[in-house]
Motif scaffolding. Structure first.
Motif, PDB file in Angstrom:
ATOM      1  N   GLY A 138       2.963  16.356   8.211  1.00 11.68           N
ATOM      2  CA  GLY A 138       4.106  15.928   7.414  1.00 11.68           C
ATOM      3  C   GLY A 138       5.362  16.717   7.728  1.00 11.68           C
ATOM      4  O   GLY A 138       6.467  16.166   7.804  1.00 11.68           O
ATOM      5  N   ALA A 148       6.846  15.487  10.944  1.00  9.22           N
ATOM      6  CA  ALA A 148       7.507  14.195  10.764  1.00  9.22           C
ATOM      7  C   ALA A 148       8.863  14.364  10.100  1.00  9.22           C
ATOM      8  O   ALA A 148       9.848  13.714  10.482  1.00  9.22           O
ATOM      9  N   VAL A 191      10.555  10.575   6.781  1.00  6.88           N
ATOM     10  CA  VAL A 191       9.483  10.044   5.929  1.00  6.88           C
ATOM     11  C   VAL A 191      10.076   9.122   4.871  1.00  6.88           C
ATOM     12  O   VAL A 191       9.398   8.760   3.911  1.00  6.88           O
ATOM     13  N   ALA A 195       7.518   4.848   8.153  1.00  7.85           N
ATOM     14  CA  ALA A 195       7.844   6.255   7.973  1.00  7.85           C
ATOM     15  C   ALA A 195       7.213   6.828   6.711  1.00  7.85           C
ATOM     16  O   ALA A 195       7.039   8.044   6.614  1.00  7.85           O
ATOM     17  N   GLU A 196       6.875   5.980   5.762  1.00  9.52           N
ATOM     18  CA  GLU A 196       6.244   6.450   4.522  1.00  9.52           C
ATOM     19  C   GLU A 196       4.729   6.318   4.612  1.00  9.52           C
ATOM     20  O   GLU A 196       4.010   7.307   4.723  1.00  9.52           O
ATOM     21  N   VAL A 251       3.413   7.794   8.052  1.00 12.34           N
ATOM     22  CA  VAL A 251       3.263   9.251   8.121  1.00 12.34           C
ATOM     23  C   VAL A 251       2.169   9.736   7.181  1.00 12.34           C
ATOM     24  O   VAL A 251       1.382  10.625   7.524  1.00 12.34           O
ATOM     25  N   ALA A 310      -0.984   9.161   8.919  1.00 10.17           N
ATOM     26  CA  ALA A 310      -1.131  10.119  10.014  1.00 10.17           C
ATOM     27  C   ALA A 310      -1.590  11.468   9.475  1.00 10.17           C
ATOM     28  O   ALA A 310      -2.455  12.136  10.065  1.00 10.17           O
ATOM     29  N   MET A 311      -1.018  11.884   8.354  1.00 13.58           N
ATOM     30  CA  MET A 311      -1.439  13.128   7.705  1.00 13.58           C
ATOM     31  C   MET A 311      -2.909  13.066   7.306  1.00 13.58           C
ATOM     32  O   MET A 311      -3.688  14.000   7.539  1.00 13.58           O
ATOM     33  N   ALA A 370      -3.518  11.174  14.465  1.00 13.34           N
ATOM     34  CA  ALA A 370      -2.210  10.946  13.843  1.00 13.34           C
ATOM     35  C   ALA A 370      -1.351  10.026  14.700  1.00 13.34           C
ATOM     36  O   ALA A 370      -0.646   9.142  14.190  1.00 13.34           O
ATOM     37  N   LEU A 405       0.266   6.109  13.836  1.00 14.72           N
ATOM     38  CA  LEU A 405       1.666   5.700  13.993  1.00 14.72           C
ATOM     39  C   LEU A 405       1.786   4.517  14.934  1.00 14.72           C
ATOM     40  O   LEU A 405       2.610   3.616  14.725  1.00 14.72           O
ATOM     41  N   LEU A 438       5.820   9.862  17.453  1.00 16.19           N
ATOM     42  CA  LEU A 438       6.713  10.119  16.331  1.00 16.19           C
ATOM     43  C   LEU A 438       8.146   9.730  16.693  1.00 16.19           C
ATOM     44  O   LEU A 438       8.860   9.111  15.888  1.00 16.19           O
ATOM     45  N   TYR A 498      10.505   6.782  14.964  1.00 13.76           N
ATOM     46  CA  TYR A 498      11.858   7.059  14.465  1.00 13.76           C
ATOM     47  C   TYR A 498      12.870   6.113  15.103  1.00 13.76           C
ATOM     48  O   TYR A 498      13.752   5.574  14.433  1.00 13.76           O
TER      49      TYR A 498
END
Length: 291
Positions: free
Chosen positions: A152, A155, A161, A170-171, A174, A177-178, A198, A202, A253, A257
């Motif tokens: 996190g 990210a 996030v 992104a919410e 992520v 992924a966490m 992770a 994504l 990542l 983005y």
């Protein structure tokens, strides 16, 4: 022990022959000028809140402020108890707990944003399901929450996030992924496998839009938390099996983005597109439950 990206994190793991969680703990102690017992106590408190928010709505369903969700966790729990679940116990429990956390969040209860309130069900949902399935001690779950925190942190440092910036990828992306990285470590995975999981998450959720009906974090947010735990579990399973992710976490990542910034504003938490713009979505907002 500070690290700016996944590559540096993995290098620290190799140099010190330790896990991602261990590196994250040492980083927090050094930068926060505190000791291990203090940060462990804070993370333990976070885990207790996660467990409570994941279980309370099963016994006592909570209706959301907007009225769009409430009671889903109990229905899922009953379905699992009826032995008619088609997902198996781990995924069924994870989905149930993820939906429960969103009931708490949308009814103004106490949750842990992991990394956001709208995606707060994924990490506790998956980790609590694994804990129950394999009878894992709380102390081990608290340990791997530092792994989730490292993902996190990366990210937030190198991307976003926020759904308003990068969409739901992104919410929930992520958050998943966490959860995948933490689950991989919990089940014996190496640091490279954790970040590989992770990255896979994504990749699988790339382009997911943020389109809350009525602008409220209720629907489709709850079902996306449920989908997030399935994605995380799948990615962790692939990584633990030895499947290699060819795109490194840092690159994935950056791709997430970049895609997020190219999404039109209607698909980034404005409730002007996607599910929110469907006739049914608009009817709830303008003439239905939310009116």
């Amino acid at each position: 022990m500070d690290f700016k990206n996944g590559s540096e994190l993995l290098e620290l793991c190799r140099e010190n022959n330790c896990s991602i969680s261990d590196i994250m703990k040492r980083r927090e102690c050094e930068l926060g000028e505190t000791d291990l017992s203090s940060i462990t106590a804070q993370m333990t408190k976070a885990w207790e809140i996660m467990k409570e928010s994941a279980s309370a709505p099963i016994a006592a369903p909570r209706r959301s402020i907007g009225g769009l969700i409430g009671g889903e966790a109990r229905l899922l729990d009953r379905h699992l108890s009826s032995h008619q679940s088609i997902c198996g116990t781990i995924l069924s429990r994870a989905v149930t707990y993820a939906c429960a956390v969103l009931e708490i969040n949308t009814s103004m209860g106490l949750i842990v944003a992991a990394p956001t309130a709208g995606s707060s069900g994924v990490v506790p949902g998956l980790l609590l399901a694994l804990k129950e399935e394999y009878d894992i001690a709380d102390e081990k779950i608290v340990d791997v929450l530092f792994n989730a925190g490292a993902v996190g942190y990366l990210a937030m440092r190198n991307a976003t996030v926020a759904g308003a910036v990068g969409g739901c990828q992104a919410e929930i992306g992520v958050a998943s992924a966490m959860a995948a990285s933490a689950a991989a470590e919990l089940m014996g995975g190496e640091p490279e496998q954790c970040l590989g999981a992770a990255s896979t998450v994504l990749m699988n959720m790339l382009g997911l839009v943020c389109d809350p009906i009525g602008g409220l974090v209720e629907c489709p947010c709850q079902s996306r938390n449920a989908a997030g735990v399935a994605n995380a579990l799948t990615a962790a399973e692939m990584a633990l099996s030895g499947i290699r992710q060819i795109i490194p976490f840092d690159e994935m990542l950056a791709a997430m983005y970049s895609v997020g910034k190219r999404m039109p504003s209607e698909l980034r938490e404005t409730a002007l597109g996607g599910c929110a713009a469907t006739p049914s979505g608009c009817s709830f907002t303008c003439g239905g439950i939310l009116k």
